[in-house]
Design a protein around this motif. Structure first.
Motif, PDB file in Angstrom:
ATOM      1  N   VAL A 151       5.456  -1.772   6.399  1.00  0.00           N
ATOM      2  CA  VAL A 151       6.474  -2.274   5.478  1.00  0.00           C
ATOM      3  C   VAL A 151       5.888  -3.330   4.544  1.00  0.00           C
ATOM      4  O   VAL A 151       6.270  -3.404   3.369  1.00  0.00           O
ATOM      5  CB  VAL A 151       7.716  -2.821   6.224  1.00  0.00           C
ATOM      6  N   CYS A 152       4.950  -4.126   5.035  1.00  0.00           N
ATOM      7  CA  CYS A 152       4.316  -5.138   4.185  1.00  0.00           C
ATOM      8  C   CYS A 152       3.538  -4.491   3.045  1.00  0.00           C
ATOM      9  O   CYS A 152       3.725  -4.826   1.867  1.00  0.00           O
ATOM     10  CB  CYS A 152       3.376  -6.028   4.989  1.00  0.00           C
ATOM     11  N   VAL A 153       2.650  -3.566   3.380  1.00  0.00           N
ATOM     12  CA  VAL A 153       1.791  -2.989   2.346  1.00  0.00           C
ATOM     13  C   VAL A 153       2.594  -2.144   1.367  1.00  0.00           C
ATOM     14  O   VAL A 153       2.329  -2.157   0.146  1.00  0.00           O
ATOM     15  CB  VAL A 153       0.634  -2.186   2.966  1.00  0.00           C
ATOM     16  N   ASN A 154       3.609  -1.436   1.841  1.00  0.00           N
ATOM     17  CA  ASN A 154       4.440  -0.657   0.915  1.00  0.00           C
ATOM     18  C   ASN A 154       5.232  -1.559  -0.016  1.00  0.00           C
ATOM     19  O   ASN A 154       5.417  -1.241  -1.200  1.00  0.00           O
ATOM     20  CB  ASN A 154       5.374   0.268   1.702  1.00  0.00           C
ATOM     21  N   PHE A 155       5.684  -2.693   0.498  1.00  0.00           N
ATOM     22  CA  PHE A 155       6.374  -3.676  -0.339  1.00  0.00           C
ATOM     23  C   PHE A 155       5.406  -4.257  -1.368  1.00  0.00           C
ATOM     24  O   PHE A 155       5.736  -4.368  -2.559  1.00  0.00           O
ATOM     25  CB  PHE A 155       6.948  -4.782   0.539  1.00  0.00           C
ATOM     26  N   PHE A 156       4.204  -4.628  -0.928  1.00  0.00           N
ATOM     27  CA  PHE A 156       3.213  -5.187  -1.858  1.00  0.00           C
ATOM     28  C   PHE A 156       2.890  -4.197  -2.979  1.00  0.00           C
ATOM     29  O   PHE A 156       2.833  -4.566  -4.155  1.00  0.00           O
ATOM     30  CB  PHE A 156       1.927  -5.547  -1.122  1.00  0.00           C
ATOM     31  N   GLU A 157       2.686  -2.934  -2.615  1.00  0.00           N
ATOM     32  CA  GLU A 157       2.339  -1.936  -3.621  1.00  0.00           C
ATOM     33  C   GLU A 157       3.500  -1.705  -4.577  1.00  0.00           C
ATOM     34  O   GLU A 157       3.297  -1.509  -5.783  1.00  0.00           O
ATOM     35  CB  GLU A 157       1.927  -0.630  -2.943  1.00  0.00           C
ATOM     36  N   LEU A 158       4.717  -1.727  -4.063  1.00  0.00           N
ATOM     37  CA  LEU A 158       5.890  -1.574  -4.917  1.00  0.00           C
ATOM     38  C   LEU A 158       5.950  -2.693  -5.950  1.00  0.00           C
ATOM     39  O   LEU A 158       6.137  -2.441  -7.153  1.00  0.00           O
ATOM     40  CB  LEU A 158       7.156  -1.585  -4.057  1.00  0.00           C
ATOM     41  N   VAL A 159       5.773  -3.925  -5.511  1.00  0.00           N
ATOM     42  CA  VAL A 159       5.837  -5.060  -6.425  1.00  0.00           C
ATOM     43  C   VAL A 159       4.702  -5.005  -7.435  1.00  0.00           C
ATOM     44  O   VAL A 159       4.891  -5.255  -8.634  1.00  0.00           O
ATOM     45  CB  VAL A 159       5.816  -6.385  -5.645  1.00  0.00           C
ATOM     46  N   ARG A 160       3.505  -4.673  -6.980  1.00  0.00           N
ATOM     47  CA  ARG A 160       2.354  -4.636  -7.889  1.00  0.00           C
ATOM     48  C   ARG A 160       2.483  -3.517  -8.920  1.00  0.00           C
ATOM     49  O   ARG A 160       2.030  -3.648 -10.051  1.00  0.00           O
ATOM     50  CB  ARG A 160       1.068  -4.476  -7.105  1.00  0.00           C
ATOM     51  N   ASN A 161       3.107  -2.409  -8.547  1.00  0.00           N
ATOM     52  CA  ASN A 161       3.262  -1.287  -9.468  1.00  0.00           C
ATOM     53  C   ASN A 161       4.401  -1.466 -10.446  1.00  0.00           C
ATOM     54  O   ASN A 161       4.407  -0.857 -11.517  1.00  0.00           O
ATOM     55  CB  ASN A 161       3.466   0.012  -8.677  1.00  0.00           C
ATOM     56  N   TYR A 162       5.372  -2.307 -10.057  1.00  0.00           N
ATOM     57  CA  TYR A 162       6.524  -2.552 -10.925  1.00  0.00           C
ATOM     58  C   TYR A 162       6.619  -4.054 -11.138  1.00  0.00           C
ATOM     59  O   TYR A 162       7.421  -4.729 -10.497  1.00  0.00           O
ATOM     60  CB  TYR A 162       7.816  -1.995 -10.296  1.00  0.00           C
ATOM     61  N   SER A 163       5.785  -4.553 -12.015  1.00  0.00           N
ATOM     62  CA  SER A 163       5.680  -6.005 -12.191  1.00  0.00           C
ATOM     63  C   SER A 163       6.948  -6.628 -12.725  1.00  0.00           C
ATOM     64  O   SER A 163       7.106  -7.847 -12.708  1.00  0.00           O
ATOM     65  CB  SER A 163       4.515  -6.331 -13.148  1.00  0.00           C
ATOM     66  N   GLY A 164       7.896  -5.797 -13.201  1.00  0.00           N
ATOM     67  CA  GLY A 164       9.160  -6.348 -13.674  1.00  0.00           C
ATOM     68  C   GLY A 164      10.093  -6.754 -12.563  1.00  0.00           C
ATOM     69  O   GLY A 164      11.136  -7.357 -12.799  1.00  0.00           O
ATOM     70  N   ILE A 165       9.718  -6.395 -11.289  1.00  0.00           N
ATOM     71  CA  ILE A 165      10.575  -6.755 -10.159  1.00  0.00           C
ATOM     72  C   ILE A 165      10.578  -8.269  -9.995  1.00  0.00           C
ATOM     73  O   ILE A 165       9.533  -8.879 -10.045  1.00  0.00           O
ATOM     74  CB  ILE A 165      10.082  -6.076  -8.872  1.00  0.00           C
TER      75      ILE A 165
ATOM     76  N   SER B 296      17.339  -2.237  -7.672  1.00  0.00           N
ATOM     77  CA  SER B 296      17.581  -0.916  -7.117  1.00  0.00           C
ATOM     78  C   SER B 296      16.309  -0.352  -6.497  1.00  0.00           C
ATOM     79  O   SER B 296      16.336   0.292  -5.453  1.00  0.00           O
ATOM     80  CB  SER B 296      18.096   0.025  -8.207  1.00  0.00           C
ATOM     81  N   LEU B 297      15.167  -0.587  -7.145  1.00  0.00           N
ATOM     82  CA  LEU B 297      13.892  -0.141  -6.588  1.00  0.00           C
ATOM     83  C   LEU B 297      13.646  -0.770  -5.222  1.00  0.00           C
ATOM     84  O   LEU B 297      13.230  -0.097  -4.277  1.00  0.00           O
ATOM     85  CB  LEU B 297      12.748  -0.512  -7.536  1.00  0.00           C
ATOM     86  N   LEU B 298      13.892  -2.056  -5.122  1.00  0.00           N
ATOM     87  CA  LEU B 298      13.691  -2.736  -3.845  1.00  0.00           C
ATOM     88  C   LEU B 298      14.601  -2.182  -2.766  1.00  0.00           C
ATOM     89  O   LEU B 298      14.198  -2.023  -1.614  1.00  0.00           O
ATOM     90  CB  LEU B 298      13.931  -4.239  -4.006  1.00  0.00           C
ATOM     91  N   GLU B 299      15.814  -1.871  -3.143  1.00  0.00           N
ATOM     92  CA  GLU B 299      16.789  -1.405  -2.159  1.00  0.00           C
ATOM     93  C   GLU B 299      16.499   0.016  -1.703  1.00  0.00           C
ATOM     94  O   GLU B 299      16.703   0.353  -0.534  1.00  0.00           O
ATOM     95  CB  GLU B 299      18.198  -1.482  -2.755  1.00  0.00           C
ATOM     96  N   ARG B 300      16.007   0.875  -2.617  1.00  0.00           N
ATOM     97  CA  ARG B 300      15.887   2.293  -2.315  1.00  0.00           C
ATOM     98  C   ARG B 300      14.507   2.700  -1.809  1.00  0.00           C
ATOM     99  O   ARG B 300      14.359   3.759  -1.198  1.00  0.00           O
ATOM    100  CB  ARG B 300      16.208   3.108  -3.571  1.00  0.00           C
ATOM    101  N   ALA B 301      13.500   1.888  -2.075  1.00  0.00           N
ATOM    102  CA  ALA B 301      12.134   2.293  -1.764  1.00  0.00           C
ATOM    103  C   ALA B 301      11.914   2.519  -0.269  1.00  0.00           C
ATOM    104  O   ALA B 301      12.438   1.773   0.562  1.00  0.00           O
ATOM    105  CB  ALA B 301      11.157   1.233  -2.275  1.00  0.00           C
ATOM    106  N   ASP B 302      11.151   3.531   0.049  1.00  0.00           N
ATOM    107  CA  ASP B 302      10.780   3.810   1.438  1.00  0.00           C
ATOM    108  C   ASP B 302       9.594   2.921   1.802  1.00  0.00           C
ATOM    109  O   ASP B 302       8.494   3.092   1.280  1.00  0.00           O
ATOM    110  CB  ASP B 302      10.410   5.282   1.583  1.00  0.00           C
TER     111      ASP B 302
END
Length: 234
Positions: free
Chosen positions: A220-234, A8-14
């Motif tokens: 989009v790359c850096v926002n995706f990277f930061e999302l993954v790094r901040n939520y390591s459970g993804i 859900s985080l991946l789908e909804r994140a800006d």
């Protein structure tokens, strides 16, 4: 308490939040190095940019070019320098058979092992990968392993070979230009089945969307990277 699921985080994140202007300015003065990495019969030519001022790199981003390109692709529009200014170690090799790398071209079945060995030779621990088109052959077989932290796949080829999507636990952002009418949409259709996949069109861009709309691509790359790094459970 509401528990937000990783998918859900991946789908909804800006993923369109802009890169700060001070980072853009800093990228203008970031320098990059050229070197060679000796790997058996291959002498791999590498371009690399690091965070300025000898600052600690929070992770490494390995940029893999497409079939008609070389590592020089990632110098255009300051892409390597921008990621270094954001605190990443940005590494771009000439893949075997391309650019200034010496040694034979690899068979398809050798490519993922080559990438693993390259990462190990550089001593990189947390690995984020950007792969374009043909270079997905180096990456797709590793999606079911824990070798890679996450992947941005730009109109990747050979996606029909991902036959067991549920085993691919690596977070993947699939991007393609909105004027790409062949490989990009095909890859999106094939990879949308992955458990941790996000699909993202790049506006005003063709197949090489990182060249046509680099600003949106970097965002989009850096926002995706930061999302993954901040939520390591993804």
């Amino acid at each position: 308490m509401v528990v937000v699921q990783p998918t859900s985080l991946l789908e909804r994140a800006d993923l369109s939040r802009p890169i700060p202007e001070n980072v853009r300015k800093l990228a203008q003065v970031v320098e990059y190095d050229e070197s060679r990495v000796e790997m058996g019969s291959h002498s791999v030519f590498v371009r690399e940019a690091r965070p300025p001022g000898a600052h600690y790199a929070k992770a490494a981003v390995v940029f893999l070019h497409g079939q008609s390109f070389s590592s020089a692709t990632w110098l255009e529009n300051n892409i390597l320098r921008t990621f270094a200014a954001l605190g990443y170690r940005a590494v771009a090799p000439d893949l075997p058979g391309s650019g200034q790398t010496r040694g034979r071209a690899l068979r398809q079945e050798e490519k993922s092992s080559f990438l693993v060995d390259f990462i190990g030779t550089l001593g990189i621990k947390q690995v984020l990968v950007v792969c374009a088109s043909m270079s997905a052959q180096y990456v797709l077989p590793l999606l079911s392993t824990e070798r890679l932290t996450c992947v941005v796949a730009v109109a990747p080829s050979n996606t029909h070979e991902v036959t067991e999507p549920t085993t691919c636990t690596t977070p993947v952002l699939v991007v393609w230009g909105d004027r790409d009418t062949s490989l990009g949409p095909t890859a999106a259709a094939n990879l949308r089945r992955l458990p941790h996949a996000r699909l993202q069109k790049i506006p005003d861009a063709g197949h090489a969307c990182y060249l046509h709309n680099p600003t949106f691509f970097e965002e989009v790359c850096v926002n995706f990277f930061e999302l993954v790094r901040n939520y390591s459970g993804i």
